[in-house]
Design an enzyme around this catalytic site. Structure first.
Site, PDB file in Angstrom:
ATOM      1  N   GLN A   1       0.849  -1.286   0.009  1.00 55.64           N
ATOM      2  CA  GLN A   1      -0.053   0.061  -0.045  1.00 55.64           C
ATOM      3  C   GLN A   1       1.008   0.939   0.126  1.00 55.64           C
ATOM      4  OE1 GLN A   1      -2.866   0.205   3.127  1.00 55.64           O
ATOM      5  NE2 GLN A   1      -4.319  -1.669   2.357  1.00 55.64           N
TER       6      GLN A   1
ATOM      7  N   GLU B   1       6.295   7.500   6.544  1.00 55.60           N
ATOM      8  CA  GLU B   1       5.904   6.432   7.302  1.00 55.60           C
ATOM      9  C   GLU B   1       6.806   6.483   8.444  1.00 55.60           C
ATOM     10  OE1 GLU B   1       5.499   2.786   4.956  1.00 55.60           O
ATOM     11  OE2 GLU B   1       4.398   3.928   3.475  1.00 55.60           O
TER      12      GLU B   1
ATOM     13  N   HIS C   1       3.022  -5.686  11.374  1.00 55.18           N
ATOM     14  CA  HIS C   1       2.439  -4.366  11.037  1.00 55.18           C
ATOM     15  C   HIS C   1       1.624  -3.869  12.164  1.00 55.18           C
ATOM     16  CE1 HIS C   1       0.758  -0.822   8.896  1.00 55.18           C
ATOM     17  NE2 HIS C   1       1.890  -1.122   8.153  1.00 55.18           N
TER      18      HIS C   1
ATOM     19  N   ARG D   1      12.741  -3.773   9.723  1.00 47.46           N
ATOM     20  CA  ARG D   1      12.724  -2.986   8.457  1.00 47.46           C
ATOM     21  C   ARG D   1      12.101  -1.857   8.486  1.00 47.46           C
ATOM     22  NH1 ARG D   1       8.805  -2.930   4.154  1.00 47.46           N
ATOM     23  NH2 ARG D   1       7.322  -4.018   5.522  1.00 47.46           N
TER      24      ARG D   1
ATOM     25  N   ARG E   1       8.529   0.639  13.333  1.00 45.05           N
ATOM     26  CA  ARG E   1       7.195  -0.297  13.632  1.00 45.05           C
ATOM     27  C   ARG E   1       7.568  -1.170  14.909  1.00 45.05           C
ATOM     28  NH1 ARG E   1       6.103  -2.381   7.726  1.00 45.05           N
ATOM     29  NH2 ARG E   1       5.230  -0.061   7.054  1.00 45.05           N
TER      30      ARG E   1
ATOM     31  N   HIS F   1       3.580  -9.495   9.491  1.00 42.37           N
ATOM     32  CA  HIS F   1       3.786  -8.560   7.993  1.00 42.37           C
ATOM     33  C   HIS F   1       4.704  -8.821   7.169  1.00 42.37           C
ATOM     34  CE1 HIS F   1       2.814  -5.043   5.746  1.00 42.37           C
ATOM     35  NE2 HIS F   1       3.844  -4.487   5.772  1.00 42.37           N
TER      36      HIS F   1
HETATM   37  P1  FAD Z   1       5.858 -11.735  -3.759  1.00 46.33           P
HETATM   38  O1  FAD Z   1       5.334 -10.492  -3.944  1.00 46.33           O
HETATM   39  O2  FAD Z   1       5.252 -12.369  -2.394  1.00 46.33           O
HETATM   40  O3  FAD Z   1       5.854 -13.039  -4.679  1.00 46.33           O
HETATM   41  C1  FAD Z   1       6.139 -14.321  -4.282  1.00 46.33           C
HETATM   42  C2  FAD Z   1       5.997 -15.497  -5.567  1.00 46.33           C
HETATM   43  O4  FAD Z   1       6.481 -16.365  -5.113  1.00 46.33           O
HETATM   44  C3  FAD Z   1       4.307 -15.466  -5.976  1.00 46.33           C
HETATM   45  O5  FAD Z   1       4.358 -15.315  -7.326  1.00 46.33           O
HETATM   46  C4  FAD Z   1       4.246 -16.860  -5.421  1.00 46.33           C
HETATM   47  O6  FAD Z   1       3.174 -17.605  -6.323  1.00 46.33           O
HETATM   48  C5  FAD Z   1       5.537 -17.617  -5.604  1.00 46.33           C
HETATM   49  N1  FAD Z   1       5.792 -18.679  -4.790  1.00 46.33           N
HETATM   50  C6  FAD Z   1       6.046 -18.764  -3.562  1.00 46.33           C
HETATM   51  N2  FAD Z   1       6.047 -20.096  -3.232  1.00 46.33           N
HETATM   52  C7  FAD Z   1       6.284 -20.890  -4.360  1.00 46.33           C
HETATM   53  C8  FAD Z   1       6.269 -22.279  -4.623  1.00 46.33           C
HETATM   54  N3  FAD Z   1       6.561 -23.254  -3.691  1.00 46.33           N
HETATM   55  N4  FAD Z   1       6.241 -22.468  -6.079  1.00 46.33           N
HETATM   56  C9  FAD Z   1       5.883 -21.700  -6.937  1.00 46.33           C
HETATM   57  N5  FAD Z   1       5.782 -20.457  -6.747  1.00 46.33           N
HETATM   58  C10 FAD Z   1       6.036 -19.887  -5.596  1.00 46.33           C
HETATM   59  N6  FAD Z   1       6.801  -3.144   1.311  1.00 46.33           N
HETATM   60  C11 FAD Z   1       7.023  -1.929   0.869  1.00 46.33           C
HETATM   61  O7  FAD Z   1       8.226  -1.695   0.288  1.00 46.33           O
HETATM   62  N7  FAD Z   1       6.085  -0.942   0.681  1.00 46.33           N
HETATM   63  C12 FAD Z   1       4.839  -1.226   0.996  1.00 46.33           C
HETATM   64  O8  FAD Z   1       4.133  -0.120   0.819  1.00 46.33           O
HETATM   65  C13 FAD Z   1       4.682  -2.417   1.499  1.00 46.33           C
HETATM   66  N8  FAD Z   1       3.197  -2.872   1.843  1.00 46.33           N
HETATM   67  C14 FAD Z   1       2.720  -3.872   2.101  1.00 46.33           C
HETATM   68  C15 FAD Z   1       1.398  -4.400   2.339  1.00 46.33           C
HETATM   69  C16 FAD Z   1       1.049  -5.700   2.337  1.00 46.33           C
HETATM   70  C17 FAD Z   1      -0.474  -5.736   2.648  1.00 46.33           C
HETATM   71  C18 FAD Z   1       2.137  -6.741   2.421  1.00 46.33           C
HETATM   72  C19 FAD Z   1       1.802  -7.938   2.697  1.00 46.33           C
HETATM   73  C20 FAD Z   1       3.274  -6.396   2.100  1.00 46.33           C
HETATM   74  C21 FAD Z   1       3.706  -4.999   1.995  1.00 46.33           C
HETATM   75  N9  FAD Z   1       5.075  -4.668   1.911  1.00 46.33           N
HETATM   76  C22 FAD Z   1       5.620  -3.387   1.473  1.00 46.33           C
HETATM   77  C23 FAD Z   1       6.099  -5.761   1.552  1.00 46.33           C
HETATM   78  C24 FAD Z   1       6.273  -5.994   0.116  1.00 46.33           C
HETATM   79  O9  FAD Z   1       5.080  -5.846  -0.614  1.00 46.33           O
HETATM   80  C25 FAD Z   1       6.833  -7.726   0.073  1.00 46.33           C
HETATM   81  O10 FAD Z   1       7.945  -7.708   0.888  1.00 46.33           O
HETATM   82  C26 FAD Z   1       7.317  -7.605  -1.460  1.00 46.33           C
HETATM   83  O11 FAD Z   1       6.192  -7.591  -2.221  1.00 46.33           O
HETATM   84  C27 FAD Z   1       7.569  -9.207  -1.800  1.00 46.33           C
HETATM   85  O12 FAD Z   1       7.944  -9.324  -3.172  1.00 46.33           O
HETATM   86  P2  FAD Z   1       8.719 -10.650  -3.633  1.00 46.33           P
HETATM   87  O13 FAD Z   1       8.662 -10.512  -5.174  1.00 46.33           O
HETATM   88  O14 FAD Z   1       9.682 -10.939  -2.804  1.00 46.33           O
HETATM   89  O15 FAD Z   1       7.430 -11.815  -3.286  1.00 46.33           O
HETATM   90  C1  SIN Z   2       2.382   0.144   4.711  1.00 47.93           C
HETATM   91  O1  SIN Z   2       1.836   0.681   3.876  1.00 47.93           O
HETATM   92  O2  SIN Z   2       2.150   0.617   6.034  1.00 47.93           O
HETATM   93  C2  SIN Z   2       3.321  -1.186   4.627  1.00 47.93           C
HETATM   94  C3  SIN Z   2       4.467  -0.474   4.205  1.00 47.93           C
HETATM   95  C4  SIN Z   2       5.618  -1.502   4.187  1.00 47.93           C
HETATM   96  O3  SIN Z   2       5.109  -2.713   4.887  1.00 47.93           O
HETATM   97  O4  SIN Z   2       6.672  -1.215   4.044  1.00 47.93           O
END
Ligand code: FAD
Ligand code: SIN
Length: 532
Positions: free
Chosen positions: A47, A115, A243, A387, A291, A352
């Site tokens: 978000q 934030e 969070h 973080r 946080r 989170h």
């Molecule tokens: P993800 O985006 O989680 O992707 C994981 C992928 O791995 C998926 O495609 C899934 O299918 C695949 N996968 C997993 N296990 C397997 C398996 N066994 N076999 C095949 N595929 C698999 N961070 C910020 O910096 N700013 C923000 O504003 C922020 N807001 C957030 C709000 C929310 C609600 C959440 C939950 C997180 C937020 N974060 C934020 C954290 C951030 O979004 C995540 O850390 C980041 O998007 C993770 O990206 P990623 O590419 O590592 O993994």
């Molecule tokens: C948030 O929007 O509060 C989440 C941001 C983050 O997890 O980095």
């Protein structure tokens, strides 16, 4: 199946890497796997936005670095912090060039948010749906690449190493090598072998190990668990970020809706059951403290008043501006009968983010040869013990780039290993009762929430470990005797993740950042990373 580059995960980390490799190596095949559908990722739910220095009038690299180090409570690697903060600016420009839109103000400048833990306004955002904007942009960008094959519903079960050639592989085996993975192809309901020269894990977080989490159901720590099983190194798993402000809805567990910290950045105030603003009791930065501090303060207020939640007061905020910046939150609250102009929003902390994970070096290399990791599943030592908000999307882009640079250098020196055996499912039968899996999952989530949450004690950790042992034994037995399903694999992986969190927490004889143990309330002079 054979592929030059195998990418597990279609969030910001996996897709950034795939796109870069595909552009640089048009003659190579890049296969991207997801376990459900391509956009079901933690990325989609982000978000607040992406932290980065884009306005050098008030802000500077030095300030962003300092904020990250302070939030990390003495455990960040300063070299990695500098890399991410400085290189992050290039990566932000890149994602904008691929089509991501970040909000601008009336003068055409980026409208920057703030934030917890940030000393300046530096968060680029797309309303309160930044992650969706990024996910959609990246999926559109890779769609045009003929050498990227995106395959949904392919659940990666295990990493193939020398173990599958019949050798004994232990934690002390030198040069453990990744030759590919076994995957459960859910379209064919069959386990297949994929051989790869280079494998990137971008498998995301593990919030599902707790009862309430902001993470979607895919966040089951698969990459971390598979790497651990393959005898790779995992570190700092005790640092689970809760969070402070997930929407509290009585009786609802599982994925909780997030109320972004940016709401507090714009003036939202936390209040307890009596309506008192309490954060000034805990930290001079009040509602915008890092946080770990805010989540612990909320936990304490909930314990004092015996409540399940506290409140976020947005009633003094400009309604029009609120709706403009946070349309998704406004709509969600409205849908459950909360008028944010006159009513407080009930909120409570929820699991989170995982600060630890697969141990990688500054180029994203894991301890297993030809296995890279980036994004939430990796531990780069950027975040240290806590973080800084909105640093994870930034880190994912910076390390996806670094993994790309390093793996492209290596690819032509790697051969496929043809002699890997197929998966052996002999002697297993279809599971008779799903309840054996679903009940164990509930037990796991409950014990992790009750014993390994925001505040820990030695006794609680010990109890958690005993119960995890039992769940582990029962689940392993099930795994050996029944055919593999995503539910069973996820349970198995989550139990491993639970074990890694508890074990790391037991090894840390201090309280630091997100790890607070009342038996060791002070921070130790010894600064150490826990590697398992
Ligand atoms: P993800 O985006 O989680 O992707 C994981 C992928 O791995 C998926 O495609 C899934 O299918 C695949 N996968 C997993 N296990 C397997 C398996 N066994 N076999 C095949 N595929 C698999 N961070 C910020 O910096 N700013 C923000 O504003 C922020 N807001 C957030 C709000 C929310 C609600 C959440 C939950 C997180 C937020 N974060 C934020 C954290 C951030 O979004 C995540 O850390 C980041 O998007 C993770 O990206 P990623 O590419 O590592 O993994
Ligand atoms: C948030 O929007 O509060 C989440 C941001 C983050 O997890 O980095």
């Amino acid at each position: 199946m054979k592929t030059d580059f195998l990418v597990v995960g279609s969030g910001i980390a996996g897709l950034t890497y795939a796109l870069k490799v595909a552009e640089d190596c048009p003659d190579k095949i890049i296969t991207v796997l997801t376990k459900t559908v391509s956009d079901e990722t933690n990325t989609k739910y982000a978000q607040g936005g992406v932290a980065g220095v884009t306005n050098f009038d008030n802000d500077s690299f030095a300030k962003h670095i300092e904020d990250t180090l302070i939030a990390g409570d003495g455990l960040c690697d300063p070299k990695i912090v500098e890399i991410v903060v400085k290189e992050g600016v290039e990566r932000i420009k890149e994602i904008i060039s691929w089509g991501a839109h970040f909000d601008k103000d009336n003068s055409g400048e980026y409208a920057l948010g703030k934030e917890g833990g940030h000393s300046e306004f530096r968060i680029l955002h797309h309303k309160d749906v930044t992650g969706k904007e990024i996910e959609d942009t990246m999926l559109a960008a890779i769609a045009g690449k003929p050498n990227i094959h995106l395959i949904n519903h392919c659940f990666v079960v295990d990493i193939i190493t020398q173990h599958h050639l019949g050798y004994l592989v232990t934690k002390s085996t030198p040069d453990i090598e990744c030759y590919g993975v076994y995957v459960l192809n859910l379209q064919k309901n069959k386990i297949e072998k994929i051989l790869s020269k280079i494998t990137l894990f971008a498998t995301g977080g593990n919030g599902q190990v707790y009862r309430t989490t902001t993470n979607p159901s895919i966040a089951t720590g698969d990459g971390v668990a598979m790497t651990y099983r393959a005898k790779g190194k995992i570190e700092n798993m005790e640092f689970i970020q809760f969070h402070p402000t997930a929407l509290y809805e009585a009786g609802v567990s599982g994925q909780a809706f997030l109320i972004t910290e940016a709401v507090r950045g714009d003036g939202g105030i936390l209040r307890n059951k009596n309506g008192d603003a309490f954060m000034e009791k805990y930290d001079v930065r009040k509602d915008l403290a890092p946080r770990d501090i805010v989540a612990r303060a909320i936990d304490n207020e909930m314990k004092i008043y015996g409540t399940e939640n506290v409140f976020l007061d947005c009633t003094k905020m400009d309604l029009e501006k609120f709706i403009h910046h946070f349309p998704n939150i406004y709509a969600k609250c409205k849908s459950i009968g909360i008028d944010i102009a006159s009513q407080f929003i009930p909120v409570a902390p929820a699991a989170h983010y995982s600060c630890g994970g697969i141990k990688v070096d500054e180029w994203g290399r894991s301890s297993i040869l030809n296995l890279f990791a980036c994004g939430e599943c990796a531990s780069t030592r950027l975040h240290g013990a806590n973080r800084l908000a909105s640093n994870s999307l930034l880190e994912a882009m910076v390390f996806a780039h670094r993994c790309y640079v390093e793996s492209v250098k290596k690819i032509n020196s790697i051969e496929f290993h043809e002699s890997i055996r197929d998966w052996n499912a002999k002697g297993t039968i279809a599971p008779k009762e799903m309840i054996l899996i679903t009940q164990s999952l509930k037990e796991l989530q409950l014990l992790m929430t009750d014993y390994v949450g925001i505040v820990r004690t030695n006794e609680r950790l010990e109890r958690a470990m005993k119960r995890l042992d039992l769940l582990h034994d029962e689940t392993e037995q099930l795994y050996q005797t029944t055919s593999v399903s995503p539910q069973l694999c996820e349970l198995r992986n989550l139990i491993t993740v639970g074990y890694l969190i508890v074990k790391s927490a037991q090894f840390r004889h201090e309280s630091r950042g997100l790890h607070f143990n009342t038996d060791y309330p002070e921070k130790s002079d010894l600064v150490q990373n826990i590697v398992l």
